[in-house]
Structure formats: structure tokens, C-alpha cells
Motif scaffolding. Sequence first.
Motif, PDB file in Angstrom:
ATOM      1  N   UNK B 155      -9.330  -4.564   2.599  1.00  0.00           N
ATOM      2  CA  UNK B 155      -9.702  -3.532   3.571  1.00  0.00           C
ATOM      3  C   UNK B 155      -8.594  -2.548   3.895  1.00  0.00           C
ATOM      4  N   UNK B 156      -7.380  -2.797   3.401  1.00  0.00           N
ATOM      5  CA  UNK B 156      -6.280  -1.865   3.676  1.00  0.00           C
ATOM      6  C   UNK B 156      -6.538  -0.540   2.952  1.00  0.00           C
ATOM      7  N   UNK B 157      -6.252   0.552   3.640  1.00  0.00           N
ATOM      8  CA  UNK B 157      -6.400   1.879   3.044  1.00  0.00           C
ATOM      9  C   UNK B 157      -5.024   2.459   2.766  1.00  0.00           C
ATOM     10  N   UNK B 158      -4.900   3.078   1.604  1.00  0.00           N
ATOM     11  CA  UNK B 158      -3.646   3.724   1.254  1.00  0.00           C
ATOM     12  C   UNK B 158      -3.971   5.128   0.772  1.00  0.00           C
ATOM     13  N   UNK B 159      -3.431   6.121   1.473  1.00  0.00           N
ATOM     14  CA  UNK B 159      -3.621   7.504   1.045  1.00  0.00           C
ATOM     15  C   UNK B 159      -2.319   7.952   0.383  1.00  0.00           C
ATOM     16  N   UNK B 160      -2.407   8.258  -0.885  1.00  0.00           N
ATOM     17  CA  UNK B 160      -1.205   8.560  -1.670  1.00  0.00           C
ATOM     18  C   UNK B 160      -1.179  10.048  -1.976  1.00  0.00           C
ATOM     19  N   UNK B 161      -0.028  10.639  -1.744  1.00  0.00           N
ATOM     20  CA  UNK B 161       0.130  12.062  -2.024  1.00  0.00           C
ATOM     21  C   UNK B 161       0.991  12.207  -3.282  1.00  0.00           C
ATOM     22  N   UNK B 162       0.442  12.913  -4.274  1.00  0.00           N
ATOM     23  CA  UNK B 162       1.203  13.090  -5.505  1.00  0.00           C
ATOM     24  C   UNK B 162       2.268  14.163  -5.365  1.00  0.00           C
ATOM     25  N   UNK B 163       3.341  14.128  -6.167  1.00  0.00           N
ATOM     26  CA  UNK B 163       3.561  13.145  -7.217  1.00  0.00           C
ATOM     27  C   UNK B 163       4.054  11.811  -6.650  1.00  0.00           C
ATOM     28  N   UNK B 164       3.563  10.734  -7.207  1.00  0.00           N
ATOM     29  CA  UNK B 164       3.953   9.407  -6.749  1.00  0.00           C
ATOM     30  C   UNK B 164       3.824   8.409  -7.900  1.00  0.00           C
ATOM     31  N   UNK B 165       4.734   7.450  -7.901  1.00  0.00           N
ATOM     32  CA  UNK B 165       4.638   6.347  -8.868  1.00  0.00           C
ATOM     33  C   UNK B 165       4.536   5.059  -8.084  1.00  0.00           C
ATOM     34  N   UNK B 166       3.587   4.218  -8.434  1.00  0.00           N
ATOM     35  CA  UNK B 166       3.430   2.974  -7.693  1.00  0.00           C
ATOM     36  C   UNK B 166       2.883   1.879  -8.594  1.00  0.00           C
ATOM     37  N   UNK B 167       3.092   0.667  -8.147  1.00  0.00           N
ATOM     38  CA  UNK B 167       2.557  -0.470  -8.885  1.00  0.00           C
ATOM     39  C   UNK B 167       1.781  -1.366  -7.929  1.00  0.00           C
ATOM     40  N   UNK B 168       0.555  -1.671  -8.274  1.00  0.00           N
ATOM     41  CA  UNK B 168      -0.225  -2.599  -7.448  1.00  0.00           C
ATOM     42  C   UNK B 168       0.072  -4.005  -7.958  1.00  0.00           C
ATOM     43  N   UNK B 169       0.721  -4.793  -7.100  1.00  0.00           N
ATOM     44  CA  UNK B 169       1.043  -6.183  -7.483  1.00  0.00           C
ATOM     45  C   UNK B 169      -0.145  -7.094  -7.188  1.00  0.00           C
ATOM     46  N   UNK B 170      -0.664  -6.962  -5.995  1.00  0.00           N
ATOM     47  CA  UNK B 170      -1.869  -7.682  -5.597  1.00  0.00           C
ATOM     48  C   UNK B 170      -2.418  -6.996  -4.362  1.00  0.00           C
ATOM     49  N   UNK B 171      -3.458  -7.578  -3.755  1.00  0.00           N
ATOM     50  CA  UNK B 171      -4.106  -6.856  -2.652  1.00  0.00           C
ATOM     51  C   UNK B 171      -3.206  -6.718  -1.440  1.00  0.00           C
ATOM     52  N   UNK B 172      -2.143  -7.486  -1.383  1.00  0.00           N
ATOM     53  CA  UNK B 172      -1.273  -7.416  -0.205  1.00  0.00           C
ATOM     54  C   UNK B 172       0.085  -6.806  -0.508  1.00  0.00           C
ATOM     55  N   UNK B 173       0.307  -6.456  -1.751  1.00  0.00           N
ATOM     56  CA  UNK B 173       1.660  -6.015  -2.103  1.00  0.00           C
ATOM     57  C   UNK B 173       1.618  -4.877  -3.121  1.00  0.00           C
TER      58      UNK B 173
END
Lengths: 183, 526
Positions: B155-173
Motif C-alpha cells: 500500500x505504500x505510494x512512491x512518486x518518483x520524479x525523473x531523472x532517477x535511478x532506483x532498485x526495488x528490493x522488496x515491498x518494504x525496501x
Amino acid sequence: MPVSDDSHEKFIALLTKHERVIRASIAAVIRRSEDVDEIMQNVSLVAWRKFETLTEPEGFGKWACVIARYEILSFQRDKARDRFELDEELIDKITAEAASEVVSTNRRLHLLDHCLKKLPDERRRLVLQAYEPGCKTADLAGKLGKTVDGLYQLLRRIRLELKQCVDRELTTEPREGGAFESA
Amino acid sequence: MITPDDLRMLDEWRHDRISETDFTTLHARLEESSELRAELRALATIETGLTALAEPGFPLAFDDSATSKKPLREQLWLPWTTAGLAAALALFFGIKLISPDSTVTNPVASPSYTALLVDEAGAVFARHRDPGEVGFSTGDYELKDGTAHLRYTNGADLVIQGPAKFRIENEKHTLLETGRVRAIVPPPARGFTIETPQLNFEDVGTEFALSVDSSTGESGMQVLDGQVNLRRKGDSSLLHEVFGGEWIRYRDGAGMIKNATALDLSLFPSPGNIGYLRWRQERERILADPNVIAWFPFVRESNQSVLTNAQRRNGIPDGRIAGARWVSGRWPGKESLLFDRETDYAQIEIPGKYSELTVAAWLKVDRYDQEMHAILNSNGSEPGDMHLQLTRHGLPRGGIIGVERPIYEWVGNPVPIAKWTHLVQVISMPERIHHIYVNGDLVTKTALEQQDSVTISPGYCRLGNWLKSADYLHQSNRNFKGRIDELTIWNRALSLSEINDLMERGRPSLLWNRENPPMGGPLPKP
């Protein structure tokens, strides 16, 4: 050619062999698959009625494509025009050209199997799913978690990849002796 | 020579997505280019072949049991067939409960998403993501441009503004290498952590903004509401607790920077801002369309009684607002007009005569409490005047005064109450049609009789109301009860694919569902 049980069998065999080529020539100018089906049915009936006039069975593909050309024009005249329809002159030009390249169309259809196999599994499954009878893009997009536009763009890319692959294979494959466009 | 544009138009034509302008260009190109005609036939051949190969029971020429079609179909997807992202989301959050067979391993069929894209504005991701793909599994991502709103399974929302680099590790990290994000963390996602190259930012509720500068590596974080704990990477020891309204900046070597300035929060869009951003990006495209004769974007001017027509080149003047009040529209920041009282309306003028016309509006109905509710009706009742209105059932009605309708029927679902809805009226005198679409579905189907003496000439109109002529004074009022936040008028008939495209571009959010409920009973006759 006399109309007999024997000729009936020959007709069915020839029609089955060339059906996809004839369909491809219709589909080049007719976009709705239901319309392609209807025209294909008309072509089959006319071809059967005129089958006895065909002297060279080897020329069945081209002969049927010529019938298709006239059936398409007749179908279009009877049908209410839609705004994005090609005009008669252009349809005539495209279908006349299609009738003269039956052999290469057949090769393309054959090579498609090969090129489909070269696609990554995921893409191959997706494109086959998209072309299943009755498949609706919106439903498939929903299933795949994509937007309709996104799915369309993806399928467009896959079609282009397949077409480019077929083009490449066509230029590299050894030509069979005696192949000629009127087959 | 074939250009990429030729290929695009060819494919769009074959799939009924082409615009009228492009079709004219394509037709001319096909007439002149034998190479392009050959390309068309080759494409048709590919699709004919694919249709044959996709037929159930058609033997594939290659013998590959791992990819044979029957097992494939049996493996494909769980039985969820509802279209749209809403369904995808339902699956997304429910998949762990309903998955019948966790051993199915089909890369297309069994997504194990950690997050879903629920909205975006101009989002461009680097390679490995297909356009329109909404699922995010664990892994590395690069948002090159635009804004993306991701919702995680918790249920966490993340609004990302580019340019951005990210890695989804799991639903909490999630690891944020560079870029700006705004995180909104509900109670079930407590502990949601964003790792930067220096620190872990652990949310203990409820909202914070975080940036990692790509050149300096500096992290900046501001808590908008609730609390965020800063933890050292590695041993996870608590470094600092930051509470609502506080901020920190941290740089390698320098540690926590003293007297740091607050973050510029305007650079961190909230989920509600994204649709509005997306809509604003459409401005240039709409204004560049030569067939758009009027575009009322519903922007409140300093003179609040002016309804601005942003398309200035056709001489259609601004509208004049009488009574209707400015309120919020489809998104925070977007304005709309609220029509509620009998005397509320906005007067606009559409001068000229037209053989084709398309009128599109985004509206939200508050209630239906009279026989008819006018959306855009010409004043008076001269031949050529136009009506677009909703009945007490929410079914759209429209017409051109002086033109009979041998076919006039409702074939779809009504406009619902309390939902932003896209309403499009398409009139073509040459094709003798007058159709009304609701969220891209044909709802009112009308055939017009041949009538050469009448052309469409809306003239002075009322938006949200109807100024009755003397002949109709006995009829009841038709004032609309609800909000309108966009009105566009074209001097041609849009195609269905164009209408759908328009709806997609203006949709309130990716979660918005275009489907409307059917009427409780059988559809009446108009």
C-alpha cells in the motif's frame, strides 16, 4: 476441367494449399477480419464455379488472387464506405501486385514459422495470444497489466521484428529452381 | 524510400488507430510508392500468418514441446479477464490469495509484481520496459524523464520524479541511487525503507520527501507528516529521528549538514498532482490540431466570469460565465465549473456553419432530478441549432434542429452520478450520423436523414443550461447539476479510436475505470 468428385478433391486440395496466400492478398486492403472472411468465402464459391476453366493447376494461387481482386472491389461497392477506406484505384493496384507475387507470399508465410520461433518465448506467446480468434486488445491489455496503447505499441514492434526477420530470411535462403511467381 | 512515419501510419491504419490527416497522407504515399505497397502486403501477410498460427489446434511448424500452444494456453493467466488497470490492481493485491497454482512459471502469465504504476506524466523509462507496462518486479529501474507514481503491494505510494535511478528490493525496501521521491506510507507498510548511498530512511508514518543529488551524492529528506528514522547502513543502528516539518541533509564525509536549507517541496509532486501534470502536457498537442476550433480548458482567470477559449485562431470568442462557480476539477489544481442552480450557465458562441462537428466534454454529474439536463444547447430553435443533453436516466440525447432521425436509439450505459466521465458527440452530415459516446463507448446511435438544406450552426449556446425559445417556453428547465472541467470542439467527426485516445489522455487517473454500470432495467426508447 470437368466437375466431378475427383475435381472436387483437387479443388479442395488447391484451395487449402493457397488459402493463406489468398487471404493475405485480401487482408492487404481489407482491415476487418469479418470482411476478409466474407470475401474469402465469395472467392471460394466463385473459384469453385469457374474451376473447370482453370487449365493449369500450378497457377491456382495467382488465378484465385485475381478472383479475389474482383470480389474485393465488388464487396466494397456494395458496402457503405468508411472514411478510412482505400479508393478503388489503389485497391486495384495493390491486389494486382499481390496476384503477381504469390510465390514470395507463400515463402513469407512459411518463413514466419521460423521467425516466430526466434522470438523470445514471452513475445511469441504474447503475439499468438493477441491473434487468437476473438481476442480483444482491451481484455488482453487488462490481463497483461498493460494499457491498450502500450499493448498496441508492443505488438507493433513485434510485427515489425517478424517482418524484418522474414525479409532477412528471404534474401538469404537458397532459391528453389523453377520457382516462378505465377504458381 | 520508406520512412518510419510511413510504417507507423501503415500499422495504425491496419489497426484502426489512424487520424484523418495521417490517412490522407498514407493514401497519397501508397499511390506513389510501390515499395510502400509491397510493405503493406508484407505486413498483411505476417498478420494473416499469425492469425492462422494462433488458431486453436493449428500445428506450429516447429516442433518445440516447451512452447507448444495448448499447454501455453492452459498456462496463460489466472482467470481474471476484466479489462483495465483496476482489474490489474485487484489482481495485484489479491494474487497471493487466489493464485491456484504457484508452480506455474510463465513469464507472461504469472507476474510477481512488487509495485504497479498507477499514474504517470511523461514518464520515460530506460530500456527493458515496454511502453504501457505497469508491473514492477524487484530489480533496477531508471526513470529518465517525467513523473511516475508506484504503489507497492503493502500500500505504500512512491512518486518518483525523473531523472532517477532506483532498485526495488522488496515491498518494504527500495534503493534510491539518484533522483527525487515522495513516499506516502499507510500503517500496513510501516517500516517502509528507502536506502540511499549513505543511509537508510525508515518511515514510521506517514509522508516524506527524499532526494539524492547525482553530482554531489548528497541526500536531503524532509518529513511532511509523521516520523522517519535515519539508520546507518550495515548495522542498522539508529542515527536520528526526524519528525513532521523537520528536514536533514547528509553528505559522505561531512555527515549531517548543520543549518541545512529545507527541501523545495514543489519539486516533489504528490500523487494527486500527476494527472494534472499529464493534462498540462497535452496543451501543445491540442492547440496544434488544425481541426480544433475551440478548446475551453476551464482555467480560472482574474476575471472569474470569463471562460477562456485557448484556441485563438478560429475567432471563437471566450465564454461568459453566469452563476456557475469555480470549484476543483479532475485533479488537485485543476479547476471546473459547478452548475447547480436554475440560473447557472456559461454562454459561448460557435459561429459558422459546419458539415461535421465533434464536441467533447469531461463532466461529473451530481444528480438527475428533471426530464433533461443540458450540457451544451444552442439558444433558440433555428434549423442547424445543436443540442447535447442527458436524460433523467443519464442517457445522452442530442440532435440538430431541422434534421429527422430515422434511427435513434440507446445502445449503451448511461452517464453515472459522481464519476468523472468523458462525453463525446460526433455529428457528420455527409455520413448522416450523430453518435454520442460515453467513456469511449457508443451509447446514443443516430442516423440522420438526407437533409442538404441544413448545416450544423450552433451559434450562441449555453453550457450547462438551455435558453428556451418562445416555442418551448412551456417545457421544463434543463439546467445541468454537476461539474464540467474541459470542453473541446472540432470541425470534423472524430473516429472511435481518436475518441478512445482522447479519453485515455484525459483520464482522471490510471485507476479510473471507464466502464459504467448498466441501467437497472431495459433501455428506454428515446
